[in-house]
Design an enzyme around this catalytic site. Structure first.
Site, PDB file in Angstrom:
ATOM      1  CB  SER A 269    -123.291  86.319  16.858  1.00 14.59           C
ATOM      2  OG  SER A 269    -123.193  86.531  15.471  1.00 14.59           O
ATOM      3  CG  HIS A 299    -127.762  88.637  15.166  1.00 11.60           C
ATOM      4  ND1 HIS A 299    -127.306  88.675  13.876  1.00 11.60           N
ATOM      5  CD2 HIS A 299    -126.678  88.285  15.925  1.00 11.60           C
ATOM      6  CE1 HIS A 299    -126.009  88.371  13.849  1.00 11.60           C
ATOM      7  NE2 HIS A 299    -125.611  88.117  15.082  1.00 11.60           N
ATOM      8  CG  HIS A 346    -127.552  93.753   6.734  1.00  5.19           C
ATOM      9  ND1 HIS A 346    -126.351  94.319   7.076  1.00  5.19           N
ATOM     10  CD2 HIS A 346    -127.480  92.450   7.115  1.00  5.19           C
ATOM     11  CE1 HIS A 346    -125.580  93.394   7.623  1.00  5.19           C
ATOM     12  NE2 HIS A 346    -126.239  92.247   7.661  1.00  5.19           N
ATOM     13  NE  ARG A 355    -125.098  86.722   4.710  1.00  4.45           N
ATOM     14  CZ  ARG A 355    -125.214  87.176   5.956  1.00  4.45           C
ATOM     15  NH1 ARG A 355    -124.591  86.525   6.942  1.00  4.45           N
ATOM     16  NH2 ARG A 355    -125.926  88.251   6.227  1.00  4.45           N
ATOM     17  CG  ASP A 401    -131.569  85.401   8.972  1.00  4.07           C
ATOM     18  OD1 ASP A 401    -130.918  84.348   9.059  1.00  4.07           O
ATOM     19  OD2 ASP A 401    -131.242  86.452   9.553  1.00  4.07           O
TER      20      ASP A 401
HETATM   21  N1  NMX Z   1    -139.349  95.784   8.351  1.00  7.41           N
HETATM   22  C1  NMX Z   1    -139.887  96.884   8.911  1.00  7.41           C
HETATM   23  N2  NMX Z   1    -139.186  97.934   9.356  1.00  7.41           N
HETATM   24  C2  NMX Z   1    -137.855  97.886   9.195  1.00  7.41           C
HETATM   25  C3  NMX Z   1    -137.223  96.790   8.597  1.00  7.41           C
HETATM   26  C4  NMX Z   1    -138.010  95.700   8.186  1.00  7.41           C
HETATM   27  N3  NMX Z   1    -137.502  94.602   7.654  1.00  7.41           N
HETATM   28  N4  NMX Z   1    -135.892  97.037   8.566  1.00  7.41           N
HETATM   29  C5  NMX Z   1    -135.699  98.227   9.145  1.00  7.41           C
HETATM   30  N5  NMX Z   1    -136.888  98.735   9.527  1.00  7.41           N
HETATM   31  C6  NMX Z   1    -137.120  99.981  10.246  1.00  7.41           C
HETATM   32  C7  NMX Z   1    -136.383  99.977  11.564  1.00  7.41           C
HETATM   33  O1  NMX Z   1    -137.092  99.243  12.545  1.00  7.41           O
HETATM   34  C8  NMX Z   1    -136.259 101.458  11.849  1.00  7.41           C
HETATM   35  O2  NMX Z   1    -137.525 101.896  12.282  1.00  7.41           O
HETATM   36  P1  NMX Z   1    -137.664 103.068  13.399  1.00  7.41           P
HETATM   37  O3  NMX Z   1    -136.914 104.247  12.851  1.00  7.41           O
HETATM   38  O4  NMX Z   1    -139.128 103.272  13.513  1.00  7.41           O
HETATM   39  O5  NMX Z   1    -137.037 102.509  14.636  1.00  7.41           O
HETATM   40  C9  NMX Z   1    -136.033 102.045  10.452  1.00  7.41           C
HETATM   41  O6  NMX Z   1    -136.568 101.066   9.531  1.00  7.41           O
HETATM   42  C10 NMX Z   1    -134.587 102.310  10.113  1.00  7.41           C
HETATM   43  O7  NMX Z   1    -133.871 101.110  10.311  1.00  7.41           O
HETATM   44  P2  NMX Z   1    -132.537 100.814   9.453  1.00  7.41           P
HETATM   45  O8  NMX Z   1    -131.553 101.866   9.791  1.00  7.41           O
HETATM   46  O9  NMX Z   1    -132.878 100.599   8.029  1.00  7.41           O
HETATM   47  O10 NMX Z   1    -132.099  99.380  10.019  1.00  7.41           O
HETATM   48  P3  NMX Z   1    -131.182  99.056  11.291  1.00  7.41           P
HETATM   49  O11 NMX Z   1    -129.763  99.133  10.873  1.00  7.41           O
HETATM   50  O12 NMX Z   1    -131.580  99.834  12.479  1.00  7.41           O
HETATM   51  O13 NMX Z   1    -131.584  97.531  11.579  1.00  7.41           O
HETATM   52  C11 NMX Z   1    -132.119  95.295  10.991  1.00  7.41           C
HETATM   53  C12 NMX Z   1    -131.182  96.471  10.750  1.00  7.41           C
HETATM   54  C13 NMX Z   1    -131.589  94.059  10.275  1.00  7.41           C
HETATM   55  C14 NMX Z   1    -132.170  94.981  12.491  1.00  7.41           C
HETATM   56  C15 NMX Z   1    -133.529  95.668  10.470  1.00  7.41           C
HETATM   57  O14 NMX Z   1    -133.474  95.865   9.086  1.00  7.41           O
HETATM   58  C16 NMX Z   1    -134.581  94.626  10.802  1.00  7.41           C
HETATM   59  O15 NMX Z   1    -135.166  94.679  11.884  1.00  7.41           O
HETATM   60  N6  NMX Z   1    -134.875  93.666   9.870  1.00  7.41           N
HETATM   61  C17 NMX Z   1    -135.798  92.591  10.129  1.00  7.41           C
HETATM   62  C18 NMX Z   1    -135.159  91.530  11.025  1.00  7.41           C
HETATM   63  C19 NMX Z   1    -134.102  90.754  10.280  1.00  7.41           C
HETATM   64  O16 NMX Z   1    -134.307  90.275   9.163  1.00  7.41           O
HETATM   65  N7  NMX Z   1    -132.943  90.557  10.904  1.00  7.41           N
HETATM   66  C20 NMX Z   1    -131.876  89.684  10.350  1.00  7.41           C
HETATM   67  C21 NMX Z   1    -130.581  90.426  10.021  1.00  7.41           C
HETATM   68  C22 NMX Z   1    -129.577  89.458   9.467  1.00  7.41           C
HETATM   69  N8  NMX Z   1    -129.088  88.534  10.484  1.00  7.41           N
HETATM   70  O17 NMX Z   1    -129.067  87.355  10.289  1.00  7.41           O
HETATM   71  O18 NMX Z   1    -128.639  88.947  11.555  1.00  7.41           O
HETATM   72  C1  MLT Z   2    -124.874  88.489  10.267  1.00  3.84           C
HETATM   73  O1  MLT Z   2    -124.689  87.535   9.501  1.00  3.84           O
HETATM   74  O2  MLT Z   2    -124.204  88.615  11.310  1.00  3.84           O
HETATM   75  C2  MLT Z   2    -125.975  89.442   9.975  1.00  3.84           C
HETATM   76  O3  MLT Z   2    -126.138  89.648   8.605  1.00  3.84           O
HETATM   77  C3  MLT Z   2    -125.969  90.690  10.802  1.00  3.84           C
HETATM   78  C4  MLT Z   2    -124.898  91.691  10.536  1.00  3.84           C
HETATM   79  O4  MLT Z   2    -123.979  91.509   9.755  1.00  3.84           O
HETATM   80  O5  MLT Z   2    -125.008  92.764  11.171  1.00  3.84           O
END
Ligand code: NMX
Ligand code: MLT
Length: 468
Positions: A269, A299, A346, A355, A401
């Site tokens: 964002s 996100h 994350h 947070r 979240d």
């Molecule tokens: N549950 C299952 N699998 C996960 C999760 C999770 N919570 N987090 C990461 N992974 C997987 C990810 O999909 C990836 O799989 P693959 O190699 O098969 O594609 C692998 O673990 C490695 O990912 P990371 O490098 O640890 O995480 P990345 O930096 O790519 O993504 C997020 C970060 C936040 C997108 C990821 O952790 C996620 O999808 N979390 C769940 C959604 C979430 O809570 N998002 C909110 C973030 C905060 N916000 O407000 O923005």
């Molecule tokens: C945010 O607050 O923007 C989320 O934690 C995602 C991020 O920092 O990448």
């Protein structure tokens, strides 16, 4: 103002700004805008000196893998408002969340910071006084009028539309009010970009609670609306217009609006707002673009996904309070289905998000026996070892979240599809104070280099130089 005047005089004396600039500033600006410009002029000089001396220093190396993997770990942006540490979490202008809770002014009888104060801190770089915060509250109150066509535009969407669709549609309808767009069309001097951007940002922030509350009441409360209360602070008024008068809910809104405001510049964002803004798109266009990114489930939409996931688990297990073993089984089921566990993981953080912790503290104080909040805490004890055992997830800990929805449900706000709208209202504080900095520092249009895989293959064979 005496201290401000002293600072102006110092800058003039050091010949860092001219007297005519000062006069122009003093004539045209309010106190905070005035101070912002002074700070920015000083920062501009500092950055120019810094680049003159160190501009050629290398800040890092980029691997081939990084450009295929979401540019993770590449430092490529300057965002002044906050900085994220992988272990410690976010600091806003150097202050952690517990420090903000201690140092920022509060509402009478409240113990959570007023987000007006965080906005001041992000914009000016210094802690505000109570007077500064009251000033911002009254400026935002004064500027909060939303023209009728915005409500009419939202009303044109079916009631089934997602609240985030209504929200960004409302913001886009409000773009008619952009002074930057109007003045640019007439022919605007570059030197004045920042000033109109600042005013537009203040207008937009002031109007967002009304739009958010309108959407909430339209979609979930029979289209029965509540007029703003001119005596309340920004978050208190949002709570009031949504129909929540409980003082501790207002405190929750102040905490919520503070902790969701900013997370350095690379998140989707913030980065999108900055990127779109770099094309000189006005604050309405830039912010709406950023919030379209926040509406993605990886996100900001994750806050709705968390509560949806817990409600589905409760339904499937036919209990309000699943045991840790039941939670563990449900997590396994989620993973086996190829889904993410929402609220966990994350891209940058490698520890429990502060947070999350701030919200847990709020829960312990205000609702220690709430079954849903307790379930969130049980999930916190259950999920990290499971994610860790997979070996591929870089951060098994909860993010912001994972907790937010459960606190809202406690007060009766069960309509989880609305949660990302609240996140958006808060995020405006960070991304729009940043956009003011982008303008005042005269940052150029953002345009990184991209490559094709075919070009990469040629480069690997030594046949093509693809880097500029
Ligand atoms: N549950 C299952 N699998 C996960 C999760 C999770 N919570 N987090 C990461 N992974 C997987 C990810 O999909 C990836 O799989 P693959 O190699 O098969 O594609 C692998 O673990 C490695 O990912 P990371 O490098 O640890 O995480 P990345 O930096 O790519 O993504 C997020 C970060 C936040 C997108 C990821 O952790 C996620 O999808 N979390 C769940 C959604 C979430 O809570 N998002 C909110 C973030 C905060 N916000 O407000 O923005
Ligand atoms: C945010 O607050 O923007 C989320 O934690 C995602 C991020 O920092 O990448």
């Amino acid at each position: 103002m005496n201290e401000n005047k002293l600072k102006i005089n110092t800058l003039v004396y050091q010949q860092k700004i001219s007297l005519s600039t000062v006069n122009y500033q003093l004539k045209k600006m309010g106190i905070i805008k005035d101070l912002f410009k002074i700070k920015a002029d000083a920062a501009n000089i500092e950055i120019k000196d810094l680049l003159k001396e160190h501009g050629n220093k290398k800040i890092g190396e980029v691997t081939l893998a990084q450009i295929y993997q979401g540019m993770r770990g590449i430092t490529g942006l300057v965002t002044e408002t906050s900085l994220l540490d992988t272990q410690e979490g976010i600091r806003f202008r150097g202050y952690t969340i517990p420090e903000l809770q201690q140092k920022l002014p509060k509402a009478p009888d409240g113990d959570q910071p007023l987000p007006e104060g965080l906005f001041y801190l992000m914009l000016i770089g210094e802690l505000p006084t109570e007077e500064d915060v009251n000033h911002i509250t009254s400026v935002w109150q004064r500027r909060s009028h939303v023209p009728n066509h915005v409500f009419a535009t939202i009303d044109a969407l079916p009631i089934t539309a997602h609240p985030m669709t209504m929200f960004v549609t409302g913001v886009m309808a409000l773009q008619t009010e952009s002074n930057f767009a109007k003045e640019y069309a007439k022919g605007l001097n570059k030197k004045d970009y920042w000033s109109i951007t600042y005013d537009d940002a203040m207008d937009l922030i002031a109007r967002l609670p009304r739009i958010a509350a309108y959407i909430y009441r339209r979609k979930y409360k029979n289209n029965e609306h509540i007029q703003p209360n001119g005596l309340l602070d920004w978050s208190g008024n949002l709570a009031h217009m949504m129909g929540y008068e409980d003082e501790s809910f207002k405190e929750l809104m102040r905490l919520y609006m503070t902790i969701h405001a900013d997370h350095e510049g690379g998140n989707v964002s913030a980065h999108t707002t900055h990127l779109v803004g770099s094309a000189l798109s006005d604050v309405y266009l830039s912010y709406a673009a950023g919030m379209n990114g926040l509406a993605g489930p990886l996100h900001g939409l994750a806050n709705q996904e968390v509560i949806k996931w817990i409600f589905e688990m409760q339904k499937e297990l036919d209990t309000q309070s699943p045991t840790k073993q039941q939670i563990a089984n449900y997590v396994q089921k989620t993973l086996t289905a190829g889904k993410v566990v929402p609220g966990y993981g994350h891209a940058v953080l490698r520890k429990t998000d502060p947070r999350f912790t701030a919200q847990m503290e709020f829960g312990k104080k205000h609702m220690p026996n709430d079954p849903l909040v307790n379930t969130v805490w049980n999930i916190y004890e259950t999920v990290p070892p499971i994610l860790q055992s997979l070996g591929k997830i870089k951060n098994p800990w909860p993010n912001v979240d994972a907790h937010s929805g459960s606190l809202l449900v406690h007060y009766g706000m069960v309509e989880y599809e609305f949660y990302t709208v609240l996140f958006s209202v808060s995020r405006a504080l960070g991304v729009l104070s940043s956009l003011c900095w982008d303008r005042v520092l005269n940052f150029p249009i953002e345009r990184p280099k991209s490559v094709t895989t075919a070009a990469v293959k040629l480069w690997l064979e030594g046949k093509e130089e693809i880097w500029e």
